[in-house]
Design a protein around this motif. Structure first.
Motif, PDB file in Angstrom:
ATOM      1  N   ASN A 159       0.872  -1.176   0.000  1.00  0.00           N
ATOM      2  CA  ASN A 159       0.000   0.000   0.000  1.00  0.00           C
ATOM      3  C   ASN A 159       0.915   1.233   0.000  1.00  0.00           C
ATOM      4  O   ASN A 159       1.452   1.627   1.033  1.00  0.00           O
ATOM      5  CB  ASN A 159      -0.895  -0.044   1.240  1.00  0.00           C
ATOM      6  N   LEU A 203       2.261   6.884  10.190  1.00  0.00           N
ATOM      7  CA  LEU A 203       2.319   5.451  10.445  1.00  0.00           C
ATOM      8  C   LEU A 203       3.749   4.990  10.704  1.00  0.00           C
ATOM      9  O   LEU A 203       3.982   3.829  11.008  1.00  0.00           O
ATOM     10  CB  LEU A 203       1.757   4.679   9.242  1.00  0.00           C
ATOM     11  N   THR A 239       0.234   4.359  -0.498  1.00  0.00           N
ATOM     12  CA  THR A 239      -0.309   5.498   0.253  1.00  0.00           C
ATOM     13  C   THR A 239       0.146   5.410   1.706  1.00  0.00           C
ATOM     14  O   THR A 239       0.633   6.389   2.285  1.00  0.00           O
ATOM     15  CB  THR A 239      -1.844   5.484   0.202  1.00  0.00           C
ATOM     16  N   ALA A 240       0.002   4.234   2.281  1.00  0.00           N
ATOM     17  CA  ALA A 240       0.411   4.052   3.676  1.00  0.00           C
ATOM     18  C   ALA A 240       1.932   4.136   3.808  1.00  0.00           C
ATOM     19  O   ALA A 240       2.453   4.689   4.779  1.00  0.00           O
ATOM     20  CB  ALA A 240      -0.103   2.717   4.200  1.00  0.00           C
TER      21      ALA A 240
HETATM   22  C1  LIG Z   1      -3.852   2.052   2.150  1.00  0.00           C
HETATM   23  O1  LIG Z   1      -3.486   2.881   3.211  1.00  0.00           O
HETATM   24  C2  LIG Z   1      -4.303   4.024   3.342  1.00  0.00           C
HETATM   25  C3  LIG Z   1      -3.652   4.945   4.356  1.00  0.00           C
HETATM   26  O2  LIG Z   1      -3.342   4.283   5.524  1.00  0.00           O
HETATM   27  C4  LIG Z   1      -5.708   3.564   3.714  1.00  0.00           C
HETATM   28  O3  LIG Z   1      -6.549   4.683   3.879  1.00  0.00           O
HETATM   29  C5  LIG Z   1      -6.223   2.662   2.608  1.00  0.00           C
HETATM   30  O4  LIG Z   1      -7.487   2.163   2.957  1.00  0.00           O
HETATM   31  C6  LIG Z   1      -5.266   1.525   2.353  1.00  0.00           C
HETATM   32  N1  LIG Z   1      -5.681   0.835   1.140  1.00  0.00           N
HETATM   33  C7  LIG Z   1      -5.905  -0.463   1.102  1.00  0.00           C
HETATM   34  C8  LIG Z   1      -6.311  -1.030  -0.219  1.00  0.00           C
HETATM   35  O5  LIG Z   1      -5.774  -1.178   2.087  1.00  0.00           O
END
Ligand SMILES: *[C@@H]1O[C@H](CO)[C@@H](O)[C@H](O)[C@H]1NC(C)=O
Ligand SMILES: *[C@@H]1O[C@H](CO)[C@@H](O)[C@H](O)[C@H]1NC(C)=O
Ligand SMILES: *[C@@H]1O[C@H](CO)[C@@H](O)[C@H](O)[C@H]1NC(C)=O
Length: 621
Positions: free
Chosen positions: A313, A322, A315-316
């Motif tokens: 992920n 985090l 984004t994370a």
């Molecule tokens: C990826 O991480 C983001 C931020 O923490 C979160 O909002 C999102 O739901 C995650 N995406 C998935 C597909 O798990």
């Protein structure tokens, strides 16, 4: 949507609507299931084929242990990424009605006035319009609905950098034009391309590398909740398309956004208030000193965004909230070169921000510049097969103000040393140089060269990374530096065009975002990227489909490189599809169209009549 359908939305009895809703939902679920099934196997076959032919190609060279049908986590991540990308593309809007409809579904409002002209020009420019690609705009603009629009117009008075629009003309205002990078000019040229289609407005611009607005999470949540409550798909006959002009003579000349300009080595404390209360970083303070070894900083065990060691992920993986270890591993939090930050929501536009910042994103000024440093000119690199199986990185030791007491914590220093075969060999031998990194356990990634104790030698075969200027503090002539020169060599710069002769182009944050990423995407080489910065394009790129993501510690980088050297065809496909996609969706036209839509939303939210400003032309026929 035709007028009849829209009437249905309001007029049909609730029971009737629910029935239609359920019928259409179950039908769609059924359909989607089959489409996905078909796509999944197709994508899967593609990957198998790619892996198989890479095996065929490399079977003559016994050193390449590529295996058919491997169950490597990266192979699965690549498959999933291709599927995700196909799904995104499947949601393309081809007509104004579709686009307006998807807007209403996703945003809970009517589109802003001018949406029809925007859509027409977007079509003329062959833009790929997927509503999700614009999510960032709503993330950035929505909180401002919680503010009084006239107050917002007053709040931006008395700043130094602006774009003004009046009566279909756009111009800029700036200070010290001699000494500044020309980003204000570049942004203004972009906005001028939209003329005369934009309403009157004033934009405050951030010309610093560093980002500006960090509103506490709880306050942001309130704003976002208020915005949600204000959404309405009011009847079309109540709509107006006339924006309200600005009163330039209302006597308001200044406003103090409360910029905090001190404590550049405590930015982490200013930033972490934006983290959700349960985020690991929220309650952890800035480090009292950076003058300690780096190895104690590393997180223990795999990160949740990379359960199998590889970023799943992105984004994370880019979110400092985090990863509190990044407060001691990224220049942004160690010591930024300049700082002016506020904890109150404030409408200021800039090229990048940390995920928790509240600046309004536009494409970075450097992306709009055509000079070779960041764009490689018109060169898009040669064919993959002609490229050297090697990694190249050249850049300045930026990231913040590196000093004799903190330099080994900066991300660029870490990356350059980790890609330096000589330095890595020293680390393998347990030498006592100053290290910017900690080697991960021998068996955590099972990188063959690491298992064999010849990681440094392996890097020497393909890796060429170095600084062109050590960016010393205090500054030294010739790019050298009394405290880093013993560990890092000042290298010749290399024009982008020549860098494109290498297959692997890593990209690492500088003082903020890295401006060369877009050029790398268009180079037919494979970009590898780690960042903590968000940019305008994030919703339209898919990691592992268009580039290879890396963790900000770079602990995964050797394994990622080993994988792609053994799976040349998969790397090639990422490089080629990344280029193709950037040519379709990250053109200058796409940046212009993104900003155009953003400015329609911005103009609406600062307009006293915003509750009734709407495009409803598709509904009234
Ligand atoms: C990826 O991480 C983001 C931020 O923490 C979160 O909002 C999102 O739901 C995650 N995406 C998935 C597909 O798990
Ligand atoms: C941080 O502190 C707040 C207030 O003391 C508390 O409510 C919250 O649970 C803490 N968060 C974490 C992740 O420890
Ligand atoms: C690589 O590391 C060695 C040993 O620390 C150092 O002498 C050399 O300057 C480094 N090279 C580069 C390109 O930084």
């Amino acid at each position: 949507m035709n007028p009849q359908l829209f009437k249905n939305l309001f007029a049909k009895s609730a029971r009737d609507r629910r029935l239609r809703y359920f019928t259409s939902i179950s039908l769609s679920v059924f359909l989607i299931y089959f489409v996905l099934l078909a796509r999944r196997s197709e994508t899967y076959n593609d990957v198998l084929q790619a892996v198989a032919s890479s095996h065929k190609l490399s079977s003559s060279s016994p050193s390449s242990p590529s295996s058919i049908l491997d169950n490597h986590p990266v192979t699965r991540l690549v498959q999933d990424a291709r599927l995700e990308f196909k799904k995104k593309l499947g949601k393309q809007s081809l007509t104004l009605e579709q686009a307006a409809n998807r807007y209403r579904e996703r945003r809970g409002r009517h589109p802003p006035p001018g949406f029809d002209t925007w859509f027409r020009i977007a079509q003329e420019k062959n833009a790929i319009i997927v509503e999700d690609f614009f999510d960032r705009i709503y993330h950035d603009i929505n909180p401002f609905w919680a503010f009084n629009p006239l107050e917002l117009r007053r709040m931006i008075r008395g700043q130094l950098q602006y774009i003004h629009i009046r009566d279909g003309q756009a111009w800029y205002e700036t200070d010290d034009i001699e000494h500044r990078q020309p980003w204000v000019q570049r942004w203004t040229e972009l906005v001028q391309e939209m003329m005369p289609h934009l309403p009157d407005l004033d934009m405050v611009l951030n010309i610093m590398d560093e980002t500006r607005v960090s509103v506490p999470y709880e306050k942001m949540s309130e704003y976002v909740t208020q915005e949600k409550q204000m959404r309405s798909l009011f009847p079309p006959e109540e709509a107006t398309i006339d924006y309200t002009g600005y009163d330039d003579n209302d006597g308001v000349t200044s406003y103090d956004p409360g910029w905090v300009r001190t404590e550049a080595d405590k930015y982490w404390d200013h930033y972490r208030v934006t983290c959700p209360p349960n985020a690991p970083g929220r309650n952890i303070s800035s480090l009292p000193t950076f003058d300690t070894p780096i190895d104690s900083m590393y997180p223990i065990g795999p990160m949740p965004f990379a359960p199998e060691g590889f970023v799943q992920n992105f984004t994370a993986a880019s979110d400092p909230c985090l990863q509190p270890h990044l407060r001691g591993m990224h220049g942004t939090f160690i010591e930024s070169v300049s700082m002016a930050t506020t904890h109150d929501l404030y409408p200021i536009f800039g090229g990048c921000k940390l995920p928790g910042n509240n600046d309004i994103l536009i494409p970075g000024g450097m992306l709009l510049d055509s000079y070779d440093l960041f764009s490689g000119g018109d060169s898009h690199g040669g064919a993959w097969s002609k490229k050297k199986t090697g990694l190249i990185w050249r850049g300045v030791a930026s990231g913040g103000r590196n000093t004799a007491k903190n330099w080994w914590r900066f991300q660029r220093h870490r990356f350059v040393q980790m890609m330096n075969g000589t330095a890595v060999t020293l680390a393998e031998q347990g030498g006592d140089a100053v290290f910017t990194f900690k080697l991960s356990n021998v068996d955590s990634y099972k990188v063959q060269a690491r298992l064999d104790g010849r990681l440094g030698q392996w890097l020497d075969e393909f890796s060429d990374a170095g600084f062109t200027d050590l960016n010393c503090y205090p500054l030294e002539k010739g790019g050298t530096c009394i405290y880093t020169s013993p560990h890092m060599k000042v290298m010749e710069a290399m024009p982008m065009k020549r860098q494109y002769n290498y297959k692997f182009l890593p990209d690492v944050d500088g003082n903020s975002y890295s401006a060369r990423f877009r050029a790398f995407l268009r180079s037919t080489s494979m970009p590898l990227k780690a960042t903590i910065y968000s940019e305008w394009h994030d919703d339209r790129l898919v990691p592992w489909a268009h580039f290879a993501p890396m963790d900000n510690t770079f602990s995964d980088t050797y394994a990622v490189l080993e994988y792609f050297m053994e799976h040349d065809e998969i790397a090639q496909r990422i490089a080629e599809e990344g280029r193709e996609w950037a040519e379709k969706a990250m053109r200058r036209e796409d940046m212009m169209l993104y900003v155009w839509r953003l400015l329609l939303e911005y103009a609406r939210v600062v307009d006293p009549k915003r509750d009734r400003l709407a495009f409803v032309g598709d509904l009234v026929g």
